[in-house]
Design a protein around this motif. Structure first.
Motif, PDB file in Angstrom:
ATOM      1  N   ILE A  45       0.841  -1.208   0.000  1.00  0.00           N
ATOM      2  CA  ILE A  45       0.000   0.000   0.000  1.00  0.00           C
ATOM      3  C   ILE A  45       0.872   1.253   0.000  1.00  0.00           C
ATOM      4  N   GLN A  46       1.969   1.237   0.737  1.00  0.00           N
ATOM      5  CA  GLN A  46       2.885   2.388   0.711  1.00  0.00           C
ATOM      6  C   GLN A  46       3.390   2.627  -0.713  1.00  0.00           C
ATOM      7  N   LEU A  47       3.803   1.573  -1.384  1.00  0.00           N
ATOM      8  CA  LEU A  47       4.279   1.709  -2.758  1.00  0.00           C
ATOM      9  C   LEU A  47       3.158   2.143  -3.694  1.00  0.00           C
ATOM     10  N   TYR A  48       1.974   1.644  -3.474  1.00  0.00           N
ATOM     11  CA  TYR A  48       0.814   2.018  -4.287  1.00  0.00           C
ATOM     12  C   TYR A  48       0.583   3.524  -4.209  1.00  0.00           C
ATOM     13  N   PHE A  49       0.621   4.073  -3.001  1.00  0.00           N
ATOM     14  CA  PHE A  49       0.368   5.498  -2.834  1.00  0.00           C
ATOM     15  C   PHE A  49       1.540   6.365  -3.276  1.00  0.00           C
ATOM     16  N   LYS A  50       2.706   5.774  -3.450  1.00  0.00           N
ATOM     17  CA  LYS A  50       3.838   6.501  -4.041  1.00  0.00           C
ATOM     18  C   LYS A  50       3.725   6.482  -5.569  1.00  0.00           C
ATOM     19  N   ILE A  51       2.682   5.845  -6.066  1.00  0.00           N
ATOM     20  CA  ILE A  51       2.446   5.660  -7.494  1.00  0.00           C
ATOM     21  C   ILE A  51       3.642   4.938  -8.133  1.00  0.00           C
ATOM     22  N   THR A  52       4.043   3.871  -7.485  1.00  0.00           N
ATOM     23  CA  THR A  52       5.142   3.043  -7.973  1.00  0.00           C
ATOM     24  C   THR A  52       4.646   2.210  -9.149  1.00  0.00           C
ATOM     25  N   PRO A  53       5.302   2.306 -10.293  1.00  0.00           N
ATOM     26  CA  PRO A  53       4.854   1.512 -11.446  1.00  0.00           C
ATOM     27  C   PRO A  53       5.068   0.021 -11.213  1.00  0.00           C
ATOM     28  N   PRO A  54       4.249  -0.819 -11.845  1.00  0.00           N
ATOM     29  CA  PRO A  54       4.343  -2.266 -11.634  1.00  0.00           C
ATOM     30  C   PRO A  54       5.709  -2.861 -11.973  1.00  0.00           C
ATOM     31  N   ASP A  55       6.473  -2.208 -12.836  1.00  0.00           N
ATOM     32  CA  ASP A  55       7.777  -2.751 -13.213  1.00  0.00           C
ATOM     33  C   ASP A  55       8.937  -2.134 -12.433  1.00  0.00           C
ATOM     34  N   ALA A  56       8.651  -1.355 -11.395  1.00  0.00           N
ATOM     35  CA  ALA A  56       9.702  -0.755 -10.566  1.00  0.00           C
ATOM     36  C   ALA A  56      10.434  -1.857  -9.800  1.00  0.00           C
ATOM     37  N   PRO A  57      11.756  -1.770  -9.682  1.00  0.00           N
ATOM     38  CA  PRO A  57      12.536  -2.824  -8.998  1.00  0.00           C
ATOM     39  C   PRO A  57      12.057  -3.107  -7.577  1.00  0.00           C
ATOM     40  N   GLU A  58      11.704  -2.076  -6.811  1.00  0.00           N
ATOM     41  CA  GLU A  58      11.266  -2.283  -5.430  1.00  0.00           C
ATOM     42  C   GLU A  58       9.972  -3.090  -5.366  1.00  0.00           C
TER      43      GLU A  58
END
Length: 171
Positions: A45-58
């Motif tokens: 959820i933290q990554l979701y709200f950072k608008i992390t793209p699905p292909d981001a390494p993290e």
């Protein structure tokens, strides 16, 4: 003399037991599926709200470390909509290839969903089912059923389904 030998034997036995206990405790790689699910969804959820793209390494690492290979493959192939039976597939603008449909069973999330609560539903040595509540503080909670399997001592998410979905999860 005999008493001294008995004391030495008992002391070495106790010391051996202590050493074995410390070694096993230090090498305990078993995971708790409830804690693992809590950690995963909190980070996701933290990554979701950072608008992390699905292909981001993290995000890719988080998924690889916490999701079973077979479920990752289903996400990759967007198989959730393959047979058309899943109700989320009939909603406009659903993009299952993004993965959000699979992991949070929603294409959109609300700020309230940073509040992640988990409770066990059923637990065994090889399988676990955990209830995940996203939100529920300001909005109605979005409740999921998360199934995990134990792969070589590591719990991995193997499927996610709705228990009590928030009515507004696709917008």
């Amino acid at each position: 003399m005999k008493v001294n030998i008995i004391y030495k034997f008992l002391a070495s036995l106790i010391l051996s037991f202590f050493i074995v206990s410390v070694v096993y405790a230090g090498n305990d790689t078993s995971e708790n599926p409830v804690d693992k699910t809590q950690q995963f969804y909190t980070k996701y959820i933290q990554l979701y709200f950072k608008i992390t793209p699905p292909d981001a390494p993290e995000l890719k690492k988080l998924m690889k470390d916490n999701v079973s290979p077979s479920f990752l493959e289903k996400i990759k192939k967007a198989q959730i909509c393959a047979d058309g039976k899943d109700p989320v597939c009939r909603i406009e603008e659903v993009s299952p290839e993004d993965g959000y449909v699979y992991i949070i069973r929603a294409q959109d999330a609300y700020d309230d969903w940073v509040h992640v609560n988990v409770d066990p539903i059923s637990l065994s040595d090889r399988k676990a089912v955990v209830k995940v509540s996203l939100g529920g503080v300001q909005e109605k909670a979005h409740i999921l059923s998360v199934s995990l399997i134990n792969i070589n001592g590591h719990w991995k998410i193997n499927s996610v389904s709705d228990l009590s979905p928030a009515k507004y999860r696709f917008q």
